[in-house]
Motif scaffolding. Sequence first.
Motif, PDB file in Angstrom:
ATOM      1  N   ARG A 127      -6.564  -5.308  -0.221  1.00 58.29           N
ATOM      2  CA  ARG A 127      -7.623  -4.291  -0.185  1.00 58.29           C
ATOM      3  C   ARG A 127      -8.809  -4.809   0.618  1.00 58.29           C
ATOM      4  O   ARG A 127      -9.262  -5.933   0.439  1.00 58.29           O
ATOM      5  CB  ARG A 127      -8.060  -3.918  -1.596  1.00 58.29           C
ATOM      6  CG  ARG A 127      -9.015  -2.734  -1.641  1.00 58.29           C
ATOM      7  CD  ARG A 127      -9.323  -2.318  -3.074  1.00 58.29           C
ATOM      8  NE  ARG A 127      -8.169  -1.700  -3.716  1.00 58.29           N
ATOM      9  CZ  ARG A 127      -7.484  -2.247  -4.716  1.00 58.29           C
ATOM     10  NH1 ARG A 127      -7.864  -3.406  -5.193  1.00 58.29           N
ATOM     11  NH2 ARG A 127      -6.453  -1.630  -5.249  1.00 58.29           N
ATOM     12  N   GLY A 128      -9.282  -3.970   1.546  1.00 63.41           N
ATOM     13  CA  GLY A 128     -10.397  -4.354   2.405  1.00 63.41           C
ATOM     14  C   GLY A 128      -9.961  -4.996   3.714  1.00 63.41           C
ATOM     15  O   GLY A 128     -10.759  -5.107   4.645  1.00 63.41           O
ATOM     16  N   ARG A 129      -8.703  -5.395   3.803  1.00 67.21           N
ATOM     17  CA  ARG A 129      -8.181  -5.993   5.031  1.00 67.21           C
ATOM     18  C   ARG A 129      -7.117  -5.105   5.691  1.00 67.21           C
ATOM     19  O   ARG A 129      -7.017  -5.069   6.927  1.00 67.21           O
ATOM     20  CB  ARG A 129      -7.555  -7.363   4.752  1.00 67.21           C
ATOM     21  CG  ARG A 129      -8.524  -8.376   4.177  1.00 67.21           C
ATOM     22  CD  ARG A 129      -7.882  -9.764   4.087  1.00 67.21           C
ATOM     23  NE  ARG A 129      -6.744  -9.797   3.185  1.00 67.21           N
ATOM     24  CZ  ARG A 129      -5.511 -10.167   3.543  1.00 67.21           C
ATOM     25  NH1 ARG A 129      -5.264 -10.532   4.795  1.00 67.21           N
ATOM     26  NH2 ARG A 129      -4.545 -10.186   2.648  1.00 67.21           N
TER      27      ARG A 129
ATOM     28  N   ASP B 110      -4.331  -5.596  -4.711  1.00 73.32           N
ATOM     29  CA  ASP B 110      -5.630  -6.265  -4.693  1.00 73.32           C
ATOM     30  C   ASP B 110      -5.725  -7.299  -3.567  1.00 73.32           C
ATOM     31  O   ASP B 110      -6.793  -7.495  -2.983  1.00 73.32           O
ATOM     32  CB  ASP B 110      -5.879  -6.959  -6.032  1.00 73.32           C
ATOM     33  CG  ASP B 110      -6.137  -5.967  -7.151  1.00 73.32           C
ATOM     34  OD1 ASP B 110      -6.008  -6.367  -8.326  1.00 73.32           O
ATOM     35  OD2 ASP B 110      -6.464  -4.794  -6.869  1.00 73.32           O
ATOM     36  N   SER B 111      -4.610  -7.927  -3.264  1.00 75.11           N
ATOM     37  CA  SER B 111      -4.619  -9.014  -2.282  1.00 75.11           C
ATOM     38  C   SER B 111      -4.869  -8.538  -0.850  1.00 75.11           C
ATOM     39  O   SER B 111      -5.216  -9.349   0.018  1.00 75.11           O
ATOM     40  CB  SER B 111      -3.295  -9.776  -2.337  1.00 75.11           C
ATOM     41  OG  SER B 111      -2.209  -8.902  -2.066  1.00 75.11           O
TER      42      SER B 111
ATOM     43  N   ALA C  84       0.846  -1.193   0.000  1.00 75.06           N
ATOM     44  CA  ALA C  84       0.000   0.000   0.000  1.00 75.06           C
ATOM     45  C   ALA C  84       0.878   1.239   0.000  1.00 75.06           C
ATOM     46  O   ALA C  84       1.995   1.215   0.519  1.00 75.06           O
ATOM     47  CB  ALA C  84      -0.916   0.020   1.225  1.00 75.06           C
TER      48      ALA C  84
ATOM     49  N   THR D 203      -4.701   7.007  -1.172  1.00 76.34           N
ATOM     50  CA  THR D 203      -4.133   5.688  -0.919  1.00 76.34           C
ATOM     51  C   THR D 203      -4.256   4.772  -2.130  1.00 76.34           C
ATOM     52  O   THR D 203      -5.112   4.960  -3.006  1.00 76.34           O
ATOM     53  CB  THR D 203      -4.838   5.021   0.270  1.00 76.34           C
ATOM     54  OG1 THR D 203      -6.247   4.934   0.004  1.00 76.34           O
ATOM     55  CG2 THR D 203      -4.622   5.816   1.552  1.00 76.34           C
ATOM     56  N   ASN D 204      -3.402   3.759  -2.142  1.00 74.90           N
ATOM     57  CA  ASN D 204      -3.407   2.743  -3.186  1.00 74.90           C
ATOM     58  C   ASN D 204      -3.048   1.422  -2.532  1.00 74.90           C
ATOM     59  O   ASN D 204      -2.145   1.369  -1.682  1.00 74.90           O
ATOM     60  CB  ASN D 204      -2.379   3.084  -4.269  1.00 74.90           C
ATOM     61  CG  ASN D 204      -2.363   2.063  -5.381  1.00 74.90           C
ATOM     62  OD1 ASN D 204      -3.401   1.681  -5.896  1.00 74.90           O
ATOM     63  ND2 ASN D 204      -1.177   1.599  -5.756  1.00 74.90           N
ATOM     64  N   TYR D 205      -3.787   0.359  -2.884  1.00 73.20           N
ATOM     65  CA  TYR D 205      -3.574  -0.938  -2.259  1.00 73.20           C
ATOM     66  C   TYR D 205      -3.383  -2.027  -3.309  1.00 73.20           C
ATOM     67  O   TYR D 205      -3.976  -1.984  -4.388  1.00 73.20           O
ATOM     68  CB  TYR D 205      -4.781  -1.329  -1.398  1.00 73.20           C
ATOM     69  CG  TYR D 205      -5.003  -0.459  -0.193  1.00 73.20           C
ATOM     70  CD1 TYR D 205      -5.859   0.641  -0.256  1.00 73.20           C
ATOM     71  CD2 TYR D 205      -4.376  -0.740   1.015  1.00 73.20           C
ATOM     72  CE1 TYR D 205      -6.070   1.447   0.853  1.00 73.20           C
ATOM     73  CE2 TYR D 205      -4.583   0.056   2.129  1.00 73.20           C
ATOM     74  CZ  TYR D 205      -5.427   1.146   2.046  1.00 73.20           C
ATOM     75  OH  TYR D 205      -5.636   1.934   3.148  1.00 73.20           O
TER      76      TYR D 205
ATOM     77  N   THR E 125      -5.175  -1.250   6.125  1.00 70.42           N
ATOM     78  CA  THR E 125      -5.398   0.190   6.021  1.00 70.42           C
ATOM     79  C   THR E 125      -4.086   0.924   6.275  1.00 70.42           C
ATOM     80  O   THR E 125      -3.456   0.717   7.321  1.00 70.42           O
ATOM     81  CB  THR E 125      -6.445   0.668   7.039  1.00 70.42           C
ATOM     82  OG1 THR E 125      -7.673  -0.031   6.824  1.00 70.42           O
ATOM     83  CG2 THR E 125      -6.692   2.168   6.886  1.00 70.42           C
TER      84      THR E 125
END
Length: 120
Positions: A63-65, A60-61, A48, A56-58, A67
């Motif tokens: 993202r959502g978990r 894919d693996s 990230a 921010t940029n994450y 921060t």
Amino acid sequence: VQLQACGGGLVQPGGSLRLSCAASGSIFSITDMGWYRQAPGKQRGLVATITSGGSTNYADSVRGRFTISRNNANNTVYLQMNNLKPEDTAVYYCNAVIAYYRGGFFNNDWGEGTLVTVSS
């Protein structure tokens, strides 16, 4: 300039960890800060990033978990990692793009890394 990361360790699947990384030394300005990781036998890859303005940029693996956040006043970047999986096991490296003085070039600086192990 030094980037000091901490917060790694051993955690069970589904658990959480919070990494932090503080930049210190001769710092005029920091643009992007971020986290990368390298698992055994694999290349280092993006986790990230966050700009000085908070964009921010994450990967894919994560993202959502995970921060990412930062405190510009003390040049620190954080990574809150929730719902950790065994495949998150890696050495995590912090990164910052830093100008050491006014008018200077921006340098891509790295911390030494902190190990995160997700295992039961």
